[in-house]
Write a protein that holds these residues in place. Structure first.
Motif: not given
Ligand code: C2E
Ligand code: CMP
Ligand code: CA
Ligand code: CA
Length: 395
Positions: A49-76
């Protein structure tokens, strides 16, 4: 400690892991992040995912643990979106939109579970206050019933008399929508007005109210032997801001052959959300001779600055002030201020919800021109309304 609003990450930093509890979502201001599934020691890439995109929203909406992991690719650089910021917006959304969101989330979680070699339970545990299926179903059901009731012509106006507090005569009436169901029930708008107003059905319902009340007006006017007798029609914001509104109103008025000075449009402060556009439309209405009343004033987010610019003829004092002013000094002060303001701006006053003689006497003493309420009459069908005049003569 308060959540920081921004986060800066070096390349290759873990932002969160699959299975963590979600506390916030992120908006990417710059840089890229990788979303991936962890299966044993293996990593299965899902998206970059790049500029302007959103992530990490799913677990907030349905109150279930994170569905995937996430790591920075470059400086973010990430903007943190808190749980409250997200949920407040979702709670404010249409329940049907919330239901669709829930379906999409479940589908995505199902796909991720397959990648993890897991089988997901048919419906994941979710926060019922945010994603309530029942509410969405009820709403769709009501919307469909309203749409067919409109097709079947089941809406009619009831009329509530508006009295001159000086002459004691009935000088006008307010048209109020009623749903007459096939089994003869008469349903007041409290249970369906929101649904009508949130959908385009209000355009159709509003037009029916205009057509029917204008069609009745010549009859009423001649029965009351008053060519200035007025009908007040409630106009919702969506209806008023529709580009065809005024043309259609003119058309109905011509068809019914009534004069525009006998027609009062009741608008709420909400139309002022449209700012200058609404102002221009209001001025056009006044140029054509329609009267304009501000309804429910003081109950919403009024802008006094706009109020002074609006070419209004009448100000309606909300029932909530009427019911409290005899006991509560603050409410009485507000009413006195409204009256003073209306005088300065050259507007007439109509007091709503007069239920007791004490309320009536107080309004009379304060010089309020008109009033309506159960003390006089409840809203009634046209047949009963036409009989009021003869009752007054004989009674
Ligand atoms: P509103 O415009 O403030 O209308 C006044 C409401 O107060 C009406 O309720 C009326 O029946 C009720 N009322 C009048 N006098 C008294 C009183 O002395 N005591 C009490 N307790 N109530 C009184 P109703 O008819 O149920 O309408 C509710 C709301 O629905 C209206 O509030 C208006 O906002 C909306 N509405 C009704 N008809 C239409 C319509 O044709 N179009 C639009 N857009 N909205 C409508
Ligand atoms: P959340 O479950 O809170 O944490 C992991 C995030 O990864 C998730 O929210 C989504 O923002 C994102 N995500 C999960 N699955 C996918 C997918 N299949 N494709 C793209 N993004 C995903
Ligand atoms: Ca009204
Ligand atoms: Ca009102």
């Amino acid at each position: 400690m308060a959540t920081p609003h921004k986060k800066t990450l070096a390349p290759n930093e873990i932002i969160f892991r699959q299975g963590d509890l979600g506390d916030c979502a992120y908006l990417i201001e710059s840089g890229r992040v990788a979303i991936f599934i962890e299966r044993g020691n293996e990593e299965i890439p899902l998206r970059i995912l790049g500029e302007g995109e959103v992530f990490g929203e799913m677990s907030l909406i349905d109150n279930v643990p994170r569905s995937a992991s996430c790591r920075s690719v470059d400086r973010c650089n990430l903007i943190v979106v808190t749980k409250d910021q997200l949920l407040d917006r979702i709670k404010a959304a249409d329940p049907v939109v919330r239901l669709l969101m829930k379906a999409l989330l479940e589908r995505l979680r199902g796909q991720n579970a397959i990648l993890r070699n897991e089988v997901l339970a048919p419906s994941v545990a979710s926060d019922p206050s945010v994603l309530d299926k029942k509410e969405a179903l009820q709403r769709i059901g009501l919307e469909n019933s309203l749409a067919s009731a409109l097709d079947e012509d089941e809406f009619i106006p009831y009329y509530q008399p508006i009295h001159s507090l000086k002459t004691k005569k009935i000088v006008g009436c307010e048209a109020l929508i009623r749903w007459v169901t096939k089994d003869g029930q008469i349903i007041s708008p409290a249970s369906y007005m929101d649904v009508l107003e949130d959908s385009s059905l209000i355009l159709q319902a509003g037009q029916i109210m205009i057509d029917k009340s204008l069609r009745d007006l010549p009859n009423i006017s001649s029965q009351f032997k008053n060519s200035d007798f007025f009908v007040s029609i409630n106009i919702s914001g969506r209806q008023f801001s529709h580009p065809d509104f005024l043309a259609k109103l003119d058309e109905s008025r011509n068809r019914a052959q009534v004069s525009s000075h006998q027609i009062k449009l009741e608008l709420t402060e909400r139309i002022m959300m449209d700012g200058p556009l609404a102002l221009a439309a209001l001025r056009q209405c006044r140029l054509k001779g329609y009267k304009l009343a501000l309804d429910d004033f003081g109950t919403g987010f009024s802008s006094l600055q706009y109020l002074t610019q609006m070419p209004l003829t009448d100000l309606k004092i909300d029932r909530s002030f009427t019911s409290r002013m005899n006991e509560d000094q603050r409410s009485l002060s507000i009413v006195q201020t409204l009256i003073h303001m209306a005088r300065l701006l050259g507007m007439n006053l109509i007091a709503e919800g007069i239920e007791t003689l004490d309320q009536l006497k107080l309004y009379e003493a304060m010089g309020v021109e008109m009033g309506q309420g159960y003390l006089f009459d409840k809203p009634m069908p046209i047949e009963a309304f036409l009989k009021l005049q003869s009752q007054l003569k004989t009674g």
